[in-house]
Motif scaffolding. Sequence first.
Motif, PDB file in Angstrom:
ATOM      1  N   LEU A 629      35.047 104.687  56.495  1.00 18.83           N
ATOM      2  CA  LEU A 629      33.674 104.187  56.629  1.00 18.83           C
ATOM      3  C   LEU A 629      33.306 103.240  55.490  1.00 18.83           C
ATOM      4  O   LEU A 629      32.662 102.211  55.714  1.00 18.83           O
ATOM      5  CB  LEU A 629      32.700 105.369  56.683  1.00 18.83           C
ATOM      6  CG  LEU A 629      31.245 105.031  57.000  1.00 18.83           C
ATOM      7  CD1 LEU A 629      31.126 104.328  58.346  1.00 18.83           C
ATOM      8  CD2 LEU A 629      30.379 106.292  57.000  1.00 18.83           C
ATOM      9  N   GLY A 630      33.706 103.572  54.260  1.00 17.53           N
ATOM     10  CA  GLY A 630      33.402 102.690  53.144  1.00 17.53           C
ATOM     11  C   GLY A 630      34.015 101.319  53.329  1.00 17.53           C
ATOM     12  O   GLY A 630      33.376 100.286  53.068  1.00 17.53           O
ATOM     13  N   GLU A 631      35.264 101.289  53.789  1.00 16.71           N
ATOM     14  CA  GLU A 631      35.926 100.007  54.032  1.00 16.71           C
ATOM     15  C   GLU A 631      35.217  99.244  55.150  1.00 16.71           C
ATOM     16  O   GLU A 631      35.074  98.009  55.089  1.00 16.71           O
ATOM     17  CB  GLU A 631      37.386 100.247  54.412  1.00 16.71           C
ATOM     18  CG  GLU A 631      38.218 100.883  53.310  1.00 16.71           C
ATOM     19  CD  GLU A 631      39.632 101.192  53.779  1.00 16.71           C
ATOM     20  OE1 GLU A 631      40.083 100.571  54.780  1.00 16.71           O
ATOM     21  OE2 GLU A 631      40.278 102.060  53.169  1.00 16.71           O
ATOM     22  N   PHE A 632      34.773  99.977  56.178  1.00 18.15           N
ATOM     23  CA  PHE A 632      34.066  99.333  57.289  1.00 18.15           C
ATOM     24  C   PHE A 632      32.785  98.656  56.797  1.00 18.15           C
ATOM     25  O   PHE A 632      32.522  97.491  57.116  1.00 18.15           O
ATOM     26  CB  PHE A 632      33.745 100.368  58.358  1.00 18.15           C
ATOM     27  CG  PHE A 632      32.796  99.868  59.421  1.00 18.15           C
ATOM     28  CD1 PHE A 632      33.250  99.060  60.457  1.00 18.15           C
ATOM     29  CD2 PHE A 632      31.437 100.186  59.368  1.00 18.15           C
ATOM     30  CE1 PHE A 632      32.362  98.580  61.423  1.00 18.15           C
ATOM     31  CE2 PHE A 632      30.553  99.717  60.335  1.00 18.15           C
ATOM     32  CZ  PHE A 632      31.015  98.908  61.370  1.00 18.15           C
ATOM     33  N   TYR A 633      31.999  99.392  55.995  1.00 18.64           N
ATOM     34  CA  TYR A 633      30.770  98.810  55.462  1.00 18.64           C
ATOM     35  C   TYR A 633      31.076  97.590  54.606  1.00 18.64           C
ATOM     36  O   TYR A 633      30.361  96.578  54.649  1.00 18.64           O
ATOM     37  CB  TYR A 633      30.013  99.848  54.627  1.00 18.64           C
ATOM     38  CG  TYR A 633      29.229 100.872  55.420  1.00 18.64           C
ATOM     39  CD1 TYR A 633      28.451 100.503  56.514  1.00 18.64           C
ATOM     40  CD2 TYR A 633      29.248 102.216  55.063  1.00 18.64           C
ATOM     41  CE1 TYR A 633      27.729 101.439  57.230  1.00 18.64           C
ATOM     42  CE2 TYR A 633      28.526 103.165  55.774  1.00 18.64           C
ATOM     43  CZ  TYR A 633      27.772 102.767  56.857  1.00 18.64           C
ATOM     44  OH  TYR A 633      27.050 103.700  57.574  1.00 18.64           O
ATOM     45  N   LYS A 640      32.382  91.293  50.889  1.00 13.39           N
ATOM     46  CA  LYS A 640      33.530  92.111  51.284  1.00 13.39           C
ATOM     47  C   LYS A 640      33.919  93.111  50.189  1.00 13.39           C
ATOM     48  O   LYS A 640      35.088  93.358  49.921  1.00 13.39           O
ATOM     49  CB  LYS A 640      34.743  91.221  51.621  1.00 13.39           C
ATOM     50  CG  LYS A 640      34.486  90.178  52.675  1.00 13.39           C
ATOM     51  CD  LYS A 640      34.202  90.843  54.036  1.00 13.39           C
ATOM     52  CE  LYS A 640      34.165  89.813  55.148  1.00 13.39           C
ATOM     53  NZ  LYS A 640      32.839  89.185  55.293  1.00 13.39           N
ATOM     54  N   ARG A 641      32.924  93.706  49.560  1.00 15.42           N
ATOM     55  CA  ARG A 641      33.162  94.670  48.488  1.00 15.42           C
ATOM     56  C   ARG A 641      32.456  95.986  48.811  1.00 15.42           C
ATOM     57  O   ARG A 641      31.329  95.983  49.297  1.00 15.42           O
ATOM     58  CB  ARG A 641      32.643  94.147  47.149  1.00 15.42           C
ATOM     59  CG  ARG A 641      33.339  92.888  46.667  1.00 15.42           C
ATOM     60  CD  ARG A 641      32.665  92.376  45.410  1.00 15.42           C
ATOM     61  NE  ARG A 641      33.232  91.109  44.975  1.00 15.42           N
ATOM     62  CZ  ARG A 641      32.714  90.336  44.026  1.00 15.42           C
ATOM     63  NH1 ARG A 641      31.597  90.723  43.411  1.00 15.42           N
ATOM     64  NH2 ARG A 641      33.297  89.209  43.693  1.00 15.42           N
ATOM     65  N   GLU A 642      33.118  97.083  48.478  1.00 14.97           N
ATOM     66  CA  GLU A 642      32.514  98.390  48.697  1.00 14.97           C
ATOM     67  C   GLU A 642      31.479  98.664  47.612  1.00 14.97           C
ATOM     68  O   GLU A 642      31.710  98.398  46.426  1.00 14.97           O
ATOM     69  CB  GLU A 642      33.580  99.490  48.691  1.00 14.97           C
ATOM     70  CG  GLU A 642      33.022 100.866  49.026  1.00 14.97           C
ATOM     71  CD  GLU A 642      34.087 101.930  49.149  1.00 14.97           C
ATOM     72  OE1 GLU A 642      33.713 103.116  49.336  1.00 14.97           O
ATOM     73  OE2 GLU A 642      35.292 101.590  49.063  1.00 14.97           O
ATOM     74  N   VAL A 643      30.330  99.226  47.990  1.00 15.36           N
ATOM     75  CA  VAL A 643      29.266  99.578  47.043  1.00 15.36           C
ATOM     76  C   VAL A 643      29.468 101.022  46.590  1.00 15.36           C
ATOM     77  O   VAL A 643      29.629 101.923  47.410  1.00 15.36           O
ATOM     78  CB  VAL A 643      27.880  99.412  47.688  1.00 15.36           C
ATOM     79  CG1 VAL A 643      26.781  99.771  46.683  1.00 15.36           C
ATOM     80  CG2 VAL A 643      27.697  97.985  48.201  1.00 15.36           C
ATOM     81  N   ASP A 671      23.921  95.822  48.175  1.00 18.50           N
ATOM     82  CA  ASP A 671      24.597  96.063  49.457  1.00 18.50           C
ATOM     83  C   ASP A 671      25.794  95.144  49.675  1.00 18.50           C
ATOM     84  O   ASP A 671      26.339  95.090  50.779  1.00 18.50           O
ATOM     85  CB  ASP A 671      23.599  95.909  50.617  1.00 18.50           C
ATOM     86  CG  ASP A 671      22.907  94.548  50.623  1.00 18.50           C
ATOM     87  OD1 ASP A 671      23.376  93.627  49.910  1.00 18.50           O
ATOM     88  OD2 ASP A 671      21.895  94.395  51.331  1.00 18.50           O
ATOM     89  N   ALA A 672      26.210  94.422  48.635  1.00 16.81           N
ATOM     90  CA  ALA A 672      27.336  93.474  48.701  1.00 16.81           C
ATOM     91  C   ALA A 672      27.039  92.313  49.643  1.00 16.81           C
ATOM     92  O   ALA A 672      27.944  91.541  49.960  1.00 16.81           O
ATOM     93  CB  ALA A 672      28.634  94.179  49.077  1.00 16.81           C
ATOM     94  N   GLY A 673      25.778  92.190  50.059  1.00 15.24           N
ATOM     95  CA  GLY A 673      25.374  91.057  50.884  1.00 15.24           C
ATOM     96  C   GLY A 673      25.325  91.381  52.356  1.00 15.24           C
ATOM     97  O   GLY A 673      26.331  91.256  53.070  1.00 15.24           O
ATOM     98  N   VAL A 674      24.158  91.836  52.801  1.00 13.28           N
ATOM     99  CA  VAL A 674      23.903  92.059  54.226  1.00 13.28           C
ATOM    100  C   VAL A 674      22.799  91.089  54.625  1.00 13.28           C
ATOM    101  O   VAL A 674      21.625  91.303  54.317  1.00 13.28           O
ATOM    102  CB  VAL A 674      23.483  93.520  54.501  1.00 13.28           C
ATOM    103  CG1 VAL A 674      23.171  93.706  55.990  1.00 13.28           C
ATOM    104  CG2 VAL A 674      24.582  94.485  54.064  1.00 13.28           C
ATOM    105  N   ALA A 675      23.176  90.007  55.268  1.00 13.64           N
ATOM    106  CA  ALA A 675      22.232  88.921  55.525  1.00 13.64           C
ATOM    107  C   ALA A 675      21.029  89.378  56.336  1.00 13.64           C
ATOM    108  O   ALA A 675      19.899  88.931  56.112  1.00 13.64           O
ATOM    109  CB  ALA A 675      22.945  87.771  56.237  1.00 13.64           C
ATOM    110  N   ALA A 676      21.252  90.310  57.247  1.00 12.19           N
ATOM    111  CA  ALA A 676      20.149  90.773  58.083  1.00 12.19           C
ATOM    112  C   ALA A 676      19.112  91.551  57.284  1.00 12.19           C
ATOM    113  O   ALA A 676      17.981  91.734  57.750  1.00 12.19           O
ATOM    114  CB  ALA A 676      20.688  91.648  59.210  1.00 12.19           C
ATOM    115  N   ALA A 677      19.500  92.005  56.076  1.00 13.27           N
ATOM    116  CA  ALA A 677      18.571  92.790  55.251  1.00 13.27           C
ATOM    117  C   ALA A 677      17.976  91.959  54.124  1.00 13.27           C
ATOM    118  O   ALA A 677      17.323  92.510  53.232  1.00 13.27           O
ATOM    119  CB  ALA A 677      19.290  94.006  54.671  1.00 13.27           C
TER     120      ALA A 677
END
Length: 680
Positions: A629-633, A640-643, A671-677
């Motif tokens: 799951l961490g890799e997926f996020y 492309k980095r895990e938080v 959040d390592a960059g979530v554009a929607a947020a």
Amino acid sequence: MTDRNETVEALLARSHRLGADPRNTNYAGGNTSAKGTAVDPVTGGETELLWVKGSGGDLGTLTERGLAVLRLDRLRALKDVYPGVEREDEMVAAFDHCLHGRGGAAPSIDTAMHGLVDADHVDHLHPDSGIALACAADGEKLTAECFGDRVVWVPWRRPGFQLGLDIAAVKETNPQAIGCVLGGHGITAWGATSEECERNSLEIIRTAEAFLTERGRAEPFGPVLDGHEPLPDAERRARAAALAPHVRAVASTDRPQVGHFTDTEVVLDFLSRAEHPRLAALGTSCPDHFLRTKVRPLVLDLPPTAPLEEAVARLKELHEEYRAEYRAYYERHATADSPAMRGADPAIVLVPGVGMFSFGRDKQTARVAGEFYVNAINVMRGAEAVSTYAPIEESEKFRIEYWELEEAKLRRMPAPKALATRIALVTGAGSGIGRAIAHRLAAEGACVVVADLDGGNAEKVAEEIGGPDRAVAVTVDVTDEEGIKAALAEAVLAFGGVDLVVNNAGISVSKPLLETTTEDWDRQHAIMARGSFLVSREAARVMIEQKLGGDIVYISSKNGVFAGPNNIAYGATKADQAHQVRLLAAELGEHGIRVNGVNPDGVVRGSGIFAGGWGAQRAAVYGVPEEKLGEFYAQRTLLKREVLPEHVANAVFALTGGDLSHTTGLHIPVDAGVAAAFLR
């Protein structure tokens, strides 16, 4: 004389035994020494050396690195260049030219006492019993009565080279003596062996104790004052917690301070007695005491049953008087070359029926200041039991407090860390993000209250951080209003107040709308929305009373601004928290309280929430194995980095460490960059 290894080993063992018993000396008080021989690496021959506890060390925990090592021939030769008592401070710099080799501790002001006395082993200690005789009005007579000619009286002299010469002369002219009582100061003992020196030190201390007990009157502090009896335990602690933020405000007028509270029987009995106002006004005497406790304490002159509002108002009046009197004290004695006044606030505040508040630059300093005032109470009791307590003159106290050598010692101290004197309370700190935040804040100098529903986890984290001088644990359910109040009370009694709160406690319910029950909804909101509100409200009360500003940080979520699937209860609660940040920032700004938020996403590793079932639920929603799951996020982010929890902790420090001092109402994405947020 003995060789190096044997000498050092015996000296450290003796120091540890003496320092382990508070009847023998106070924390970091006194020093021990031994003389022996070692090979000079330059000549290859034997040379006589002095090993002596260095400046700032503590006997009970002394290590070899805490010893200063000096060549005896050079140290003794200083007598030939000694310029006299008016310039004796110059001799401290001369000690550096007597050092043997590199490393070791800086020589203390008492080095001359140890080097010039003709004995292989010397102890200088600050026992309460010895200081009681040293601070009695007729101390010289009492010393002779107590010890005969085995212990010699030395009139008060400020620590330094001349005192070393004086004690050396006493030893030479009194071959039958095992030591001396130093007026207004402490005791010094000597011996041909380490065992004999320790035995002589303990003989002086225990003989003085027995003398004070046998000769002393039963109630040296007078009768109990009507209405000044200690409050019952629970009532006393509640009163102390209510007063603590106001007392800290008083003690932090010039600069923020950390506090410590003590309600031991010794303190409560002293404050209940008729003579405590007179004795407290006389101040402490031993140099170690008033360097820690200031020249005298502030004493609240009301019974403990007075209304709280009246007590707070009177405390403020007394504080103004204290500051004016302290400034007058400074101006009476300061000369053109005196260091600037360091601050006019009390280090000790005494509240009859309640206890003692002590303050310092960190928890240990505050705690030790309180311990020193307990020493002072014991000294007063002993002196008053057999005579009258008569501390050294005020002018001499000033010379010690504003000694250039003390000022130099302060200048050598490392610069304070970014969060020094800040007191932080972190909820949900027993694991995951909260644990990482607690560790980071402590590493930056804060005292931390580790709050968690799981008391065992909270205790473990507090121990990881370093124990009660750095962190304490409280068990609390953030949905419980009275529990939150109790947790804040524990925080202010542990450290004096609260400056920084992190609302991190939470759970996660991952269900679609049609499967979300009212119980799910209510539980999610009770813990995170209601819990954050309760913690913020009670913390704000303390911060406003302290008048030191403060920080409140909400660990919200990307889900507070981004509509993800199957998390209606969690996402709605995070949106609630996010808006609490804005509302409280607008309301609390006038008090200097900043309110900000952190919006993490995908913090899987080390997370208590994910380990508690949220991870499996979210993995099922996204169709990936839970361990991936961490890799997926990470792969769905721009970077492309895990938080990790540590990244969230970094953001909390960025908001509270000082550089963003003019920022409030902000949410920082982690959040390592979530554009929607992205916040709009």
